[in-house]
Motif scaffolding. Structure first.
Motif, mmCIF file in Angstrom:
data_model
loop_
_atom_site.group_PDB
_atom_site.id
_atom_site.type_symbol
_atom_site.label_atom_id
_atom_site.label_comp_id
_atom_site.label_asym_id
_atom_site.label_seq_id
_atom_site.Cartn_x
_atom_site.Cartn_y
_atom_site.Cartn_z
ATOM 1 N N MET A 6 0.853 -1.191 0.000
ATOM 2 C CA MET A 6 0.000 0.000 0.000
ATOM 3 C C MET A 6 0.891 1.244 0.000
ATOM 4 S SD MET A 6 -2.501 1.111 3.065
ATOM 5 C CE MET A 6 -2.605 2.838 3.399
ATOM 6 N N THR A 7 0.612 2.176 -0.847
ATOM 7 C CA THR A 7 1.383 3.408 -0.849
ATOM 8 C C THR A 7 0.896 4.290 0.292
ATOM 9 O OG1 THR A 7 -0.146 4.354 -2.427
ATOM 10 C CG2 THR A 7 1.839 3.344 -3.319
ATOM 11 N N GLY A 8 1.803 5.123 0.775
ATOM 12 C CA GLY A 8 1.443 6.011 1.869
ATOM 13 C C GLY A 8 1.458 5.338 3.228
ATOM 14 N N LEU A 9 2.044 4.142 3.289
ATOM 15 C CA LEU A 9 2.100 3.393 4.535
ATOM 16 C C LEU A 9 3.554 3.083 4.849
ATOM 17 C CD1 LEU A 9 0.340 1.788 6.643
ATOM 18 C CD2 LEU A 9 0.735 -0.186 5.183
ATOM 19 N N ARG A 10 3.934 3.257 6.100
ATOM 20 C CA ARG A 10 5.300 2.947 6.515
ATOM 21 C C ARG A 10 5.235 2.101 7.780
ATOM 22 N NH1 ARG A 10 9.491 5.809 9.648
ATOM 23 N NH2 ARG A 10 7.955 7.417 10.116
ATOM 24 N N VAL A 11 6.024 1.031 7.819
ATOM 25 C CA VAL A 11 6.126 0.199 9.016
ATOM 26 C C VAL A 11 7.446 0.528 9.690
ATOM 27 C CG1 VAL A 11 6.221 -2.144 9.928
ATOM 28 C CG2 VAL A 11 4.712 -1.632 7.994
ATOM 29 N N ARG A 12 7.376 0.775 10.995
ATOM 30 C CA ARG A 12 8.560 1.142 11.761
ATOM 31 C C ARG A 12 8.404 0.637 13.189
ATOM 32 N NH1 ARG A 12 6.721 4.833 15.212
ATOM 33 N NH2 ARG A 12 5.266 6.451 14.577
ATOM 34 N N PRO A 13 9.521 0.616 13.950
ATOM 35 C CA PRO A 13 9.394 0.259 15.367
ATOM 36 C C PRO A 13 8.513 1.278 16.094
ATOM 37 C CG PRO A 13 11.696 0.170 14.660
ATOM 38 C CD PRO A 13 10.914 0.824 13.542
ATOM 39 N N ALA A 14 7.706 0.778 17.006
ATOM 40 C CA ALA A 14 6.861 1.669 17.805
ATOM 41 C C ALA A 14 7.725 2.463 18.772
ATOM 42 C CB ALA A 14 5.830 0.864 18.583
ATOM 43 N N GLU A 15 7.339 3.698 18.989
ATOM 44 C CA GLU A 15 7.986 4.572 19.963
ATOM 45 C C GLU A 15 7.031 4.710 21.144
ATOM 46 O OE1 GLU A 15 8.349 8.049 17.533
ATOM 47 O OE2 GLU A 15 9.817 7.090 16.213
ATOM 48 N N PRO A 16 7.553 5.037 22.333
ATOM 49 C CA PRO A 16 6.658 5.174 23.495
ATOM 50 C C PRO A 16 5.459 6.092 23.231
ATOM 51 C CG PRO A 16 8.915 5.121 24.242
ATOM 52 C CD PRO A 16 8.963 5.168 22.719
ATOM 53 N N ALA A 17 5.626 7.119 22.420
ATOM 54 C CA ALA A 17 4.501 8.021 22.121
ATOM 55 C C ALA A 17 3.393 7.306 21.346
ATOM 56 C CB ALA A 17 4.996 9.232 21.329
ATOM 57 N N ASP A 18 3.734 6.183 20.674
ATOM 58 C CA ASP A 18 2.743 5.408 19.917
ATOM 59 C C ASP A 18 1.940 4.469 20.811
ATOM 60 O OD1 ASP A 18 3.721 6.366 17.384
ATOM 61 O OD2 ASP A 18 5.305 4.828 17.442
ATOM 62 N N PHE A 19 2.445 4.162 22.000
ATOM 63 C CA PHE A 19 1.856 3.103 22.815
ATOM 64 C C PHE A 19 0.367 3.290 23.102
ATOM 65 C CE2 PHE A 19 6.115 1.639 24.925
ATOM 66 C CZ PHE A 19 6.624 1.321 23.677
ATOM 67 N N PRO A 20 -0.117 4.502 23.450
ATOM 68 C CA PRO A 20 -1.560 4.641 23.690
ATOM 69 C C PRO A 20 -2.395 4.307 22.445
ATOM 70 C CG PRO A 20 -0.380 6.486 24.657
ATOM 71 C CD PRO A 20 0.609 5.731 23.807
ATOM 72 N N ALA A 21 -1.954 4.743 21.276
ATOM 73 C CA ALA A 21 -2.690 4.438 20.038
ATOM 74 C C ALA A 21 -2.657 2.947 19.750
ATOM 75 C CB ALA A 21 -2.114 5.224 18.861
ATOM 76 N N VAL A 22 -1.504 2.318 19.972
ATOM 77 C CA VAL A 22 -1.385 0.875 19.753
ATOM 78 C C VAL A 22 -2.318 0.124 20.691
ATOM 79 C CG1 VAL A 22 0.169 -1.120 19.938
ATOM 80 C CG2 VAL A 22 0.971 0.987 18.846
#
Length: 169
Positions: free
Chosen positions: A1-17
């Motif tokens: 899918m274009t416009g999508l990037r997979v990366r390691p989660a950062e602590p700021a991402d944890f609530p959304a995850v």
């Protein structure tokens, strides 16, 4: 899918995850009658300390659309993996982002990571009777049933083992 990037989660991402993982499992009916698994899914910091939490992010908005936890044998969240195998757990796509290739991108990143680490196979488990889109995704990617990996962690929760042989490139 274009416009999508997979990366390691950062602590700021944890609530959304945490939110999207619980929402995805609830939408699939996987938390009905469960006691405590929602809390495990929401505890992203513990998962990140024991494995690699990856996120799929919309490059335009920065929104976290999906997540997965990649683990190796002998680590806290490994359930099925043995020597030479890698495993991923808790693959979840925000219900509003399903059908956009997010799950496939997360699976592919885990397969790439396992290959990079020299693993010979990737193993996962899926709940018996789980939603067809997940089964189709894994089947299309080449995962095959591995009945010797089936297990039941709790009464009424039957998990089916799947395995993907990896080729080193």
């Amino acid at each position: 899918m274009t416009g999508l990037r997979v990366r390691p989660a950062e602590p700021a991402d944890f609530p959304a995850v945490a939110r999207l993982t619980v929402a995805a499992y609830e939408a699939d009916g996987q938390l009905k009658g469960e006691h405590g698994y929602g809390e495990v899914l929401a505890d992203v910091a513990t998962r990140a300390a024991s494995g690699e939490v990856l996120v799929a992010v919309d490059e335009l908005t920065g929104a976290v659309l999906g997540s997965v936890t990649f683990v190796l044998p002998g680590t806290r969240f490994a359930e099925l993996s043995g020597p030479g195998e890698a495993e991923f757990r808790m693959l979840a796509v925000d219900p509003g982002a399903q059908g956009r290739g997010v799950g496939a991108a997360l699976v592919e990143t885990c397969v790439d990571r396992a290959t990079e680490l020299g693993c010979t196979a990737m193993v996962i488990c899926v709940r018996a009777g789980m939603a067809d889109p997940a089964h189709r995704l894994y089947s299309r990617r080449g995962f095959v049933r591995s009945p010797e990996k089936d297990w039941t962690p709790a009464p009424g929760v039957d998990l089916l083992g799947l395995r993907l042989e990896l080729t080193r490139g």
